[in-house]
Design an enzyme around this catalytic site. Structure first.
Site, PDB file in Angstrom:
ATOM      1  N   GLY A 115      73.629  16.016  -9.305  1.00 14.55           N
ATOM      2  CA  GLY A 115      74.408  15.998  -9.594  1.00 14.55           C
ATOM      3  C   GLY A 115      75.410  14.977  -9.353  1.00 14.55           C
ATOM      4  O   GLY A 115      76.185  13.628  -9.141  1.00 14.55           O
ATOM      5  N   THR A 395      76.700  20.743  -9.164  1.00 16.66           N
ATOM      6  CA  THR A 395      77.281  20.246 -10.331  1.00 16.66           C
ATOM      7  C   THR A 395      75.594  19.173 -11.245  1.00 16.66           C
ATOM      8  O   THR A 395      75.441  19.024 -11.648  1.00 16.66           O
ATOM      9  CB  THR A 395      77.407  18.447 -10.060  1.00 16.66           C
ATOM     10  OG1 THR A 395      77.336  17.935  -9.061  1.00 16.66           O
ATOM     11  CG2 THR A 395      79.133  19.336 -10.188  1.00 16.66           C
ATOM     12  N   CYS A 396      74.215  19.885  -9.697  1.00 16.34           N
ATOM     13  CA  CYS A 396      73.367  19.538  -9.999  1.00 16.34           C
ATOM     14  C   CYS A 396      72.245  20.228 -10.564  1.00 16.34           C
ATOM     15  O   CYS A 396      71.056  20.487 -11.535  1.00 16.34           O
ATOM     16  CB  CYS A 396      72.388  19.618  -8.652  1.00 16.34           C
ATOM     17  SG  CYS A 396      73.086  18.354  -7.461  1.00 16.34           S
ATOM     18  N   PHE A 397      72.768  21.240 -11.171  1.00 18.19           N
ATOM     19  CA  PHE A 397      72.301  22.428 -12.151  1.00 18.19           C
ATOM     20  C   PHE A 397      73.637  23.316 -12.913  1.00 18.19           C
ATOM     21  O   PHE A 397      73.317  24.416 -13.655  1.00 18.19           O
ATOM     22  CB  PHE A 397      71.758  23.713 -10.645  1.00 18.19           C
ATOM     23  CG  PHE A 397      71.082  23.361  -9.366  1.00 18.19           C
ATOM     24  CD1 PHE A 397      69.516  23.224  -9.355  1.00 18.19           C
ATOM     25  CD2 PHE A 397      71.772  23.064  -8.489  1.00 18.19           C
ATOM     26  CE1 PHE A 397      68.880  22.499  -8.571  1.00 18.19           C
ATOM     27  CE2 PHE A 397      70.677  22.906  -7.542  1.00 18.19           C
ATOM     28  CZ  PHE A 397      69.992  22.689  -7.454  1.00 18.19           C
TER      29      PHE A 397
END
Length: 429
Positions: A115, A395-397
């Site tokens: 993210g 946001t990474c996922f």
């Protein structure tokens, strides 16, 4: 037809481009080939800083990794993102830039599982694309796409070094499988690919002029008071003019010489010799990381979509490619959520996308190919938190933790606060 696969309809005052399904299919195959080419056909030349340096890092269509090359950790001040990134990237060889890039914002908590990297490219794109830096300028007052500013050296003496850096940023974005949402023109990408410009390319530079020249070909010019000069504005908005031939201001355009006039205008508008040095520096930085052979099948449309993605949000496509955890698609909170998305302005939908994914762009093939944490990862709504809390994004996922709000009014209030205030916050995971 603007392109084999992109339909372009010219109306009285604008061009309407529609990306047809056939194009998406062919584009997707090109991208797959591009990814496999990196893995199978990379050039290893670690001792040549100016060569086309590339080593394979293994990844399939849906995931990738950087093998044994390790990682680069960029610690960066969010308020000084351009200069910090410049110092870091320009002090690395292209071979060193093959490593996975991890971002750490100084003074902020956050673990980069993808993210923060997306946010880095999103944030630096806003700086690079800002005409106030004078590296690029808008095509004209009606078109906010960017081309290289021929007067960039007036503002920044070291501008060619910066253009090489921008080229590296573009190549790095492709290597790291990230989008760089800068609105460069199609002409920019065509020149980046070293393709010859033609009359129809005026459509993307000055559509009004394109129509006027087409009209001139078939009509009398008497009474138009045209001369062999073009009025222009420089990057500081100062009015000036260019004479197309010596003493052109005093030579009238007639039916006998109008073809010469038309050809000279086309030549002037498509001439890029005044930005050749900048383009050479930018190409050098880009091709240090992306060998020309890897994009030899791409046209300017392909390369633009590969680098910038697409910000035209299809709500039905988004909804059809959403996963749920703790919710079912027919739960009342989920129903409220999609009604809310459908009622948002385009600007707020982009804010929501940034809040959820860390980027304002999606793949040209749609939400089914949304990337996250090194592989395809659909957008997800997870039931989490109490009804007095704001939604939280990961946001990474590509995930939003959405509390089970009891009313549409409450959901609307909380989500609007979250997407307005939370775009720079990243959770530890």
């Amino acid at each position: 037809m603007v392109n084999c696969y992109i339909e372009g309809n010219i109306t009285g005052d604008k061009i309407i481009n529609e990306i047809v399904p056939e194009y998406k299919f062919i584009y997707e195959r090109k991208v797959q080939k591009f990814k496999y080419s990196i893995d199978e056909n990379d050039i290893d030349n670690d001792n040549d800083d100016d060569g086309y340096l590339f080593n394979s890092y293994n990844f399939g269509l849906n995931s990738y990794n950087f093998g044994h090359y390790g990682e680069n950790r960029l610690e960066i001040n969010r308020n000084n993102i351009f200069d910090d990134a410049y110092s870091f990237i320009m002090n690395k060889t292209p071979s060193e830039l093959k490593k996975r890039l991890k971002i750490k914002y100084i003074g902020e908590s956050g673990l980069d599982a993808g993210g923060l990297l997306r946010d880095f490219f999103y944030q630096i794109s806003k700086v690079i694309g800002d005409p106030n830096y004078s590296f690029f300028k808008y095509i004209n007052d009606k078109n906010y796409e960017l081309n290289i500013n021929p007067e960039s050296g007036i503002v920044e003496e070291n501008h060619l070094r910066y253009f090489r850096f921008i080229g590296r940023i573009m190549g790095l974005a492709l290597r790291q499988h990230q989008y760089l949402p800068i609105e460069f023109s199609y002409i920019f990408y065509k020149q980046l690919l070293n393709k010859t410009l033609c009359f129809k390319d005026l459509i993307f530079i000055d559509f009004d002029l394109y129509k006027q020249l087409n009209w001139l070909k078939d009509n009398e010019v008497e009474g138009l008071s045209l001369t062999f000069r073009i009025d222009e504005k420089d990057c500081f908005d100062n009015q000036s003019y260019v004479e197309l031939i010596p003493n052109g201001s005093n030579i009238a355009v007639t039916d006998e010489n109008k073809n010469e006039y038309i050809n000279l205008v086309i030549q002037y508008k498509l001439d890029n010799t005044n930005v050749m040095d900048q383009f050479d520096a930018l190409r050098k930085g880009f091709y240090e990381l992306i060998p020309p052979t890897l994009i030899s099948t791409f046209n300017e449309f392909d390369l633009k979509f590969l680098l910038t993605g697409n910000n035209e949000i299809d709500i039905e496509d988004w909804q059809n490619n959403t996963d749920y955890e703790g919710y079912h698609e027919n739960d009342i909170t989920v129903t409220y959520f999609w009604i809310w998305v459908s009622e948002l302005s385009k600007e707020d939908r982009v804010k929501l996308l940034v809040f959820a994914t860390g980027n304002s762009q999606i793949p040209i093939t749609g939400f089914k190919d949304l990337q996250g944490n090194g592989h395809i990862q659909h957008f997800k709504l997870k039931k989490a938190g109490d009804i007095d809390s704001l939604p939280i994004s990961h946001t990474c996922f590509n995930r939003i933790d959405l509390p089970p709000y009891k009313s549409y009014e409450q959901l609307n209030k909380k989500l609007l606060l979250a997407i307005s205030d939370g775009n720079n916050e990243f959770t530890l995971e």
